[in-house]
Design a protein around this motif. Structure first.
Motif, mmCIF file in Angstrom:
data_model
loop_
_atom_site.group_PDB
_atom_site.id
_atom_site.type_symbol
_atom_site.label_atom_id
_atom_site.label_comp_id
_atom_site.label_asym_id
_atom_site.label_seq_id
_atom_site.Cartn_x
_atom_site.Cartn_y
_atom_site.Cartn_z
ATOM 1 N N ASN A 77 77.350 26.492 31.704
ATOM 2 C CA ASN A 77 75.912 26.399 31.441
ATOM 3 C C ASN A 77 75.672 25.101 30.672
ATOM 4 O OD1 ASN A 77 74.579 29.007 32.299
ATOM 5 N ND2 ASN A 77 76.244 29.819 31.057
ATOM 6 N N GLU A 78 75.053 24.131 31.326
ATOM 7 C CA GLU A 78 74.780 22.851 30.677
ATOM 8 C C GLU A 78 73.360 22.842 30.114
ATOM 9 O OE1 GLU A 78 75.882 19.276 32.694
ATOM 10 O OE2 GLU A 78 77.661 20.197 33.611
ATOM 11 N N TRP A 79 73.212 22.127 29.013
ATOM 12 C CA TRP A 79 71.951 22.074 28.266
ATOM 13 C C TRP A 79 71.678 20.611 27.986
ATOM 14 C CZ3 TRP A 79 70.722 26.656 24.765
ATOM 15 C CH2 TRP A 79 69.481 26.506 24.125
ATOM 16 N N ILE A 80 70.630 20.072 28.575
ATOM 17 C CA ILE A 80 70.336 18.653 28.395
ATOM 18 C C ILE A 80 68.950 18.472 27.781
ATOM 19 C CG2 ILE A 80 71.850 17.904 30.262
ATOM 20 C CD1 ILE A 80 69.369 17.543 32.035
ATOM 21 N N THR A 81 68.785 17.378 27.047
ATOM 22 C CA THR A 81 67.460 16.969 26.606
ATOM 23 C C THR A 81 67.147 15.622 27.229
ATOM 24 O OG1 THR A 81 68.236 15.878 24.567
ATOM 25 C CG2 THR A 81 67.686 18.221 24.444
ATOM 26 N N ILE A 82 65.881 15.457 27.577
ATOM 27 C CA ILE A 82 65.421 14.251 28.260
ATOM 28 C C ILE A 82 64.215 13.705 27.520
ATOM 29 C CG2 ILE A 82 64.575 13.283 30.440
ATOM 30 C CD1 ILE A 82 65.824 15.774 31.826
ATOM 31 N N ASP A 83 64.261 12.421 27.190
ATOM 32 C CA ASP A 83 63.098 11.742 26.622
ATOM 33 C C ASP A 83 62.305 11.098 27.747
ATOM 34 O OD1 ASP A 83 63.848 12.514 24.132
ATOM 35 O OD2 ASP A 83 64.533 10.555 23.456
ATOM 36 N N LEU A 84 60.996 11.314 27.720
ATOM 37 C CA LEU A 84 60.110 10.861 28.785
ATOM 38 C C LEU A 84 59.272 9.679 28.315
ATOM 39 C CD1 LEU A 84 58.770 14.365 29.859
ATOM 40 C CD2 LEU A 84 60.698 13.120 30.844
ATOM 41 N N PRO A 85 58.905 8.784 29.228
ATOM 42 C CA PRO A 85 57.964 7.726 28.864
ATOM 43 C C PRO A 85 56.643 8.321 28.396
ATOM 44 C CG PRO A 85 59.015 7.245 30.966
ATOM 45 C CD PRO A 85 59.381 8.661 30.610
ATOM 46 N N LYS A 86 56.011 7.664 27.472
ATOM 47 C CA LYS A 86 54.741 8.137 26.922
ATOM 48 C C LYS A 86 53.701 8.376 28.002
ATOM 49 C CE LYS A 86 54.438 8.413 22.313
ATOM 50 N NZ LYS A 86 53.855 9.560 21.606
ATOM 51 N N SER A 87 53.800 7.642 29.093
ATOM 52 C CA SER A 87 52.761 7.701 30.116
ATOM 53 C C SER A 87 52.608 9.090 30.720
ATOM 54 C CB SER A 87 53.057 6.692 31.233
ATOM 55 O OG SER A 87 54.313 6.961 31.824
ATOM 56 N N TYR A 88 53.662 9.933 30.605
ATOM 57 C CA TYR A 88 53.573 11.264 31.180
ATOM 58 C C TYR A 88 52.692 12.186 30.343
ATOM 59 C CZ TYR A 88 57.292 9.934 34.365
ATOM 60 O OH TYR A 88 58.044 9.314 35.330
ATOM 61 N N GLY A 89 52.573 11.900 29.054
ATOM 62 C CA GLY A 89 51.705 12.695 28.205
ATOM 63 C C GLY A 89 52.157 14.122 28.025
ATOM 64 N N VAL A 90 53.452 14.396 28.141
ATOM 65 C CA VAL A 90 53.972 15.735 27.922
ATOM 66 C C VAL A 90 54.302 15.851 26.444
ATOM 67 C CG1 VAL A 90 55.805 17.358 28.486
ATOM 68 C CG2 VAL A 90 54.876 15.880 30.256
#
Length: 372
Positions: free
Chosen positions: A355-368
């Motif tokens: 079971n893998e657990w990843i975190t992802i940083d998104l560009p600001k443009s996505y607004g999430v």
């Protein structure tokens, strides 16, 4: 932005951790007595209950997460000794590990389910329900989406069922058809794969994994449920898959109008192609009757400049079933796979997936951004 990466232009891996496939609840009950086929080196039956199959996730304030294990080993016939459970886990990204810190087993001690259960003690199993999605209400109770009904299930903080399973009018899975004699209107394992809670706590939104008979192929129903009345409102939205052969893996609310939705093909390893997260907007600005979709992350093409997890410049998440997404902070999300233990082999053709657990940083443009 979380982590201070305002300069990002592409989704970037910011954390990786892994829970070994062969992780079990200590001192629990034997399981997998009826499992057959290639178990990738794991002898069955297991002495204890496996901690596996992550199909839904809830963030806790103390840094831990409540993660829902699904129905067991792939079908009703072989999952009667898999106890349905919410696992409490804490990822430790500094060491690339995941700590198991507790959990609760789901049960129906008050007899809310009106038909016969597998066990006389009314502990729920993978032969009773296929639980695939979860949210926590403001009062601390859990709402869980099932695929065998499909049903909405309401549990207290200790995992005890509070009310009879709530069906969805016009949608009948084959498992319910076999029990009731009512004709099925969708395929097996195509019920509530996604369950999202509106930020104001008023509504739930349940997203079916598969198309209902008579609907356009590849179109999935997103149903609004009122938590105050505990009834469906009749309001429904439509999510369009990129291909009718695809399925969704999870759906969570970002704000009052937008959802993060995992869409995937059925491939793994070398055959994995479509593993994506879309931002879906119910405002339907182009008036085509569908949720507006924007690609947020291609999980087969994530930048990994720090070579986290020992992987190269491009990180891929090549698992058959990817069924968990949660917002962690401003423009940071976490994604987990369902490893279908002991069957899936996305990382190696000869070894059961962790079971893998990843975190992802998104560009600001996505607004999430985090809303709670």
């Amino acid at each position: 932005m979380a982590g201070g990466h305002d300069h990002l232009t592409v989704p970037t891996l910011s954390g990786w951790a892994s829970l070994p496939a062969g992780t079990f609840v200590p001192g629990s009950e034997p399981s997998a007595a009826k499992v057959t086929g290639n178990t990738n080196g794991f002898a069955v039956p297991f002495d204890d209950q496996p901690i596996q199959g992550f199909s839904g996730i809830v963030k806790n304030r103390d840094g831990s997460f409540d993660v829902l294990s699904d129905n067991g080993y792939g079908n009703q016939a072989n999952s009667g000794d898999f106890l349905l459970r919410i696992q409490r886990l804490t990822p430790a990204f500094a060491t690339n590990t995941v700590d198991v810190v507790g959990g609760i087993t789901l049960s129906d001690p008050s007899g809310k389910v009106p038909w016969a259960l597998t066990r006389p003690d009314r502990v729920l199993t993978g032969a009773d329900f296929d639980v695939e999605s979860i949210v926590r209400a403001a009062d601390g109770t859990y709402w869980i989406g099932d695929e065998f009904g499909p049903y909405l299930l309401h549990f207290d903080r200790a995992g005890r069922l509070l009310a009879a399973p709530i069906p969805l009018d016009g949608v009948v899975a084959p498992e319910t058809a076999a029990r009731t004699g009512v004709p099925a209107t969708t395929n097996s394992s195509k019920g509530y794969e996604g369950l999202a809670a509106a930020p104001d706590g008023r509504y739930l939104y349940g997203l079916l994994e598969g198309t209902v008979n008579g609907d356009v192929a590849g179109r999935l129903r997103l149903n609004q449920f009122d938590l105050r009345t505990q009834r469906y409102t009749g309001k429904r939205y439509t999510y369009q898959l990129e291909s009718p052969a695809n399925a969704i893996g999870d759906a969570i609310a970002v704000d009052d109008n937008r959802f993060l939705i995992i869409e995937r093909d059925n491939g793994q390893g070398a055959t994995a192609v479509v593993k994506r997260i879309y931002l879906a907007d119910k405002r339907d600005r182009n008036h085509d009757g569908l949720l507006d979709k924007t690609l947020v992350v291609d999980l087969m093409n994530i930048a990994n400049p720090r070579h986290l997890g020992g992987f190269g410049d491009t990180f891929t998440f090549p698992f058959q079933t990817i069924e968990d997404v949660v917002v962690l902070g401003d423009n940071r999300i976490a994604v987990l796979n369902d490893n279908n233990f002991p069957f899936s082999t996305g990382r190696s053709a000869t070894a059961a997936d962790n079971n893998e657990w990843i975190t992802i940083d998104l560009p600001k443009s996505y607004g999430v951004v985090a809303n709670r």
